[in-house]
Design a protein around this motif. Sequence first.
Motif, PDB file in Angstrom:
ATOM      1  N   THR A  47       0.849  -1.179   0.000  1.00 34.73           N
ATOM      2  CA  THR A  47       0.000   0.000   0.000  1.00 34.73           C
ATOM      3  C   THR A  47       0.891   1.237   0.000  1.00 34.73           C
ATOM      4  O   THR A  47       1.741   1.387   0.897  1.00 34.73           O
ATOM      5  CB  THR A  47      -0.907  -0.010   1.247  1.00 34.73           C
ATOM      6  N   PRO A  48       0.759   2.117  -0.979  1.00 35.29           N
ATOM      7  CA  PRO A  48       1.695   3.250  -1.107  1.00 35.29           C
ATOM      8  C   PRO A  48       1.823   4.093   0.155  1.00 35.29           C
ATOM      9  O   PRO A  48       2.901   4.618   0.447  1.00 35.29           O
ATOM     10  CB  PRO A  48       1.105   4.063  -2.263  1.00 35.29           C
ATOM     11  N   GLU A  49       0.729   4.204   0.904  1.00 32.31           N
ATOM     12  CA  GLU A  49       0.762   5.033   2.110  1.00 32.31           C
ATOM     13  C   GLU A  49       1.751   4.520   3.165  1.00 32.31           C
ATOM     14  O   GLU A  49       2.105   5.254   4.093  1.00 32.31           O
ATOM     15  CB  GLU A  49      -0.645   5.121   2.720  1.00 32.31           C
ATOM     16  N   TRP A  50       2.205   3.266   3.023  1.00 30.09           N
ATOM     17  CA  TRP A  50       3.185   2.729   3.962  1.00 30.09           C
ATOM     18  C   TRP A  50       4.620   3.062   3.560  1.00 30.09           C
ATOM     19  O   TRP A  50       5.547   2.769   4.313  1.00 30.09           O
ATOM     20  CB  TRP A  50       3.017   1.217   4.119  1.00 30.09           C
ATOM     21  N   SER A  51       4.828   3.639   2.407  1.00 29.12           N
ATOM     22  CA  SER A  51       6.180   4.057   2.028  1.00 29.12           C
ATOM     23  C   SER A  51       6.632   5.195   2.930  1.00 29.12           C
ATOM     24  O   SER A  51       5.894   6.172   3.110  1.00 29.12           O
ATOM     25  CB  SER A  51       6.231   4.510   0.571  1.00 29.12           C
ATOM     26  N   PRO A  52       7.835   5.125   3.505  1.00 26.38           N
ATOM     27  CA  PRO A  52       8.325   6.230   4.339  1.00 26.38           C
ATOM     28  C   PRO A  52       8.396   7.566   3.597  1.00 26.38           C
ATOM     29  O   PRO A  52       8.374   8.627   4.221  1.00 26.38           O
ATOM     30  CB  PRO A  52       9.724   5.759   4.754  1.00 26.38           C
ATOM     31  N   LEU A  53       8.461   7.515   2.250  1.00 27.88           N
ATOM     32  CA  LEU A  53       8.533   8.742   1.463  1.00 27.88           C
ATOM     33  C   LEU A  53       7.162   9.276   1.045  1.00 27.88           C
ATOM     34  O   LEU A  53       7.092  10.354   0.458  1.00 27.88           O
ATOM     35  CB  LEU A  53       9.382   8.515   0.205  1.00 27.88           C
ATOM     36  N   PHE A  54       6.108   8.551   1.335  1.00 23.13           N
ATOM     37  CA  PHE A  54       4.771   8.967   0.875  1.00 23.13           C
ATOM     38  C   PHE A  54       4.458  10.388   1.357  1.00 23.13           C
ATOM     39  O   PHE A  54       4.586  10.714   2.536  1.00 23.13           O
ATOM     40  CB  PHE A  54       3.709   8.003   1.393  1.00 23.13           C
ATOM     41  N   GLY A  55       4.044  11.236   0.408  1.00 26.15           N
ATOM     42  CA  GLY A  55       3.643  12.592   0.749  1.00 26.15           C
ATOM     43  C   GLY A  55       4.768  13.603   0.797  1.00 26.15           C
ATOM     44  O   GLY A  55       4.515  14.799   0.979  1.00 26.15           O
ATOM     45  N   HIS A  80       4.614   9.592   7.744  1.00 33.09           N
ATOM     46  CA  HIS A  80       5.392   8.394   8.081  1.00 33.09           C
ATOM     47  C   HIS A  80       5.345   8.134   9.585  1.00 33.09           C
ATOM     48  O   HIS A  80       5.145   6.989  10.022  1.00 33.09           O
ATOM     49  CB  HIS A  80       6.833   8.582   7.610  1.00 33.09           C
ATOM     50  N   ARG A  81       5.521   9.174  10.392  1.00 30.93           N
ATOM     51  CA  ARG A  81       5.462   8.999  11.844  1.00 30.93           C
ATOM     52  C   ARG A  81       4.089   8.501  12.279  1.00 30.93           C
ATOM     53  O   ARG A  81       3.973   7.639  13.159  1.00 30.93           O
ATOM     54  CB  ARG A  81       5.807  10.315  12.546  1.00 30.93           C
ATOM     55  N   MET A 128       1.966   6.681  10.526  1.00 29.38           N
ATOM     56  CA  MET A 128       1.808   5.280  10.144  1.00 29.38           C
ATOM     57  C   MET A 128       2.587   4.356  11.081  1.00 29.38           C
ATOM     58  O   MET A 128       2.111   3.270  11.448  1.00 29.38           O
ATOM     59  CB  MET A 128       2.244   5.079   8.699  1.00 29.38           C
ATOM     60  N   TYR A 129       3.780   4.767  11.488  1.00 33.32           N
ATOM     61  CA  TYR A 129       4.566   3.974  12.435  1.00 33.32           C
ATOM     62  C   TYR A 129       3.842   3.867  13.778  1.00 33.32           C
ATOM     63  O   TYR A 129       3.815   2.804  14.404  1.00 33.32           O
ATOM     64  CB  TYR A 129       5.941   4.606  12.625  1.00 33.32           C
ATOM     65  N   ARG A 130       3.271   4.993  14.234  1.00 31.66           N
ATOM     66  CA  ARG A 130       2.530   4.952  15.502  1.00 31.66           C
ATOM     67  C   ARG A 130       1.332   4.026  15.401  1.00 31.66           C
ATOM     68  O   ARG A 130       1.019   3.291  16.353  1.00 31.66           O
ATOM     69  CB  ARG A 130       2.096   6.360  15.908  1.00 31.66           C
ATOM     70  N   ARG A 131       0.676   4.057  14.262  1.00 35.89           N
ATOM     71  CA  ARG A 131      -0.455   3.153  14.053  1.00 35.89           C
ATOM     72  C   ARG A 131      -0.003   1.698  14.082  1.00 35.89           C
ATOM     73  O   ARG A 131      -0.657   0.836  14.690  1.00 35.89           O
ATOM     74  CB  ARG A 131      -1.114   3.471  12.712  1.00 35.89           C
ATOM     75  N   ALA A 132       1.132   1.404  13.446  1.00 36.78           N
ATOM     76  CA  ALA A 132       1.645   0.026  13.423  1.00 36.78           C
ATOM     77  C   ALA A 132       2.001  -0.467  14.818  1.00 36.78           C
ATOM     78  O   ALA A 132       1.822  -1.645  15.137  1.00 36.78           O
ATOM     79  CB  ALA A 132       2.869  -0.058  12.506  1.00 36.78           C
ATOM     80  N   ALA A 133       2.493   0.435  15.657  1.00 34.11           N
ATOM     81  CA  ALA A 133       2.959   0.037  16.986  1.00 34.11           C
ATOM     82  C   ALA A 133       1.871   0.081  18.052  1.00 34.11           C
ATOM     83  O   ALA A 133       2.095  -0.389  19.174  1.00 34.11           O
ATOM     84  CB  ALA A 133       4.110   0.948  17.408  1.00 34.11           C
TER      85      ALA A 133
END
Length: 293
Positions: free
Chosen positions: A41-49, A258-259, A261-266
Amino acid sequence: MAVPEHSAPVYEDLLRSAQRLSFDLRRIDLEDSDRDRHGMTPEWSPLFGTPTWTRMPEAARRELTRCEVAHYLGVAIWLEVALQIVLLRRNHSADPTRPDVKFLFNECADENLHSLMFADAIDRLGAGHYRLDRSLIFTGWLFRNFAWGEIAYAIVLAGEEMFDVMQRDWMADDRVAETVRRTSYVHVVEESRHMAFARQRIRDHLERISRTRRCLSTILIAVGTHLIAKGLINRRIYRGLGMEWRSVRAEIGRNEHHRMMYRRAAAPLVAFLDEEDLLNGFARWIYRKSNLL
């Protein structure tokens, strides 16, 4: 460590679950991935946005996510192999008829097939394997040789929890290559048992430890989780695609998406650690530095 009597039914339930719902990954026919689909999913790329992402044509974005997910899957293999080394070493002389040890055997069989499944997916994506940074390789050596009880299970749980959140998005996204969607689905289904096993083993270990050991374990779990999170971003990916690493690193560091998405993952991991009193002020600072809190 013997299994507490009250915990044994949990492991017996997990064994029954494994008998009911498991995949023979050697029999799953995965088609080669279309080149016009993303690796994740593109939104998971650290460079997205970021400005770099905005300037990239869609074909370049697809190639980037295929390379990034190939590295993520490589990290997953690295974690699964390390887990097996630690757990098999620690249970080499244990009673093999104990329900927790029997489930451990089942988990190791699953993990071997998951690693093979991920390696095949990397081949189909055509992205190749990205060598891990030396710091992560050294951390893996320390983990395999010195991690004890709750630390071993919690650090692996950290990786599994974060991948679980990511892969639930990937498997439901028709923009993503079929090989990643299918392997994500299999992994989510089977890892749900493994995560339940890890959580229960952590609880079993925590029942008997001192406050000093709990504090030390809390810090080491946070450090290990931090290194996994940082290890998902590999400079070799971006250099291999012709990007200037210093600029990419700066953009990722400033990327609020990116931050988030990482918070969501954790989030599931952090909630569990908080529930089990494995968060203190210093650990929270480490998780914030990792963008996980």
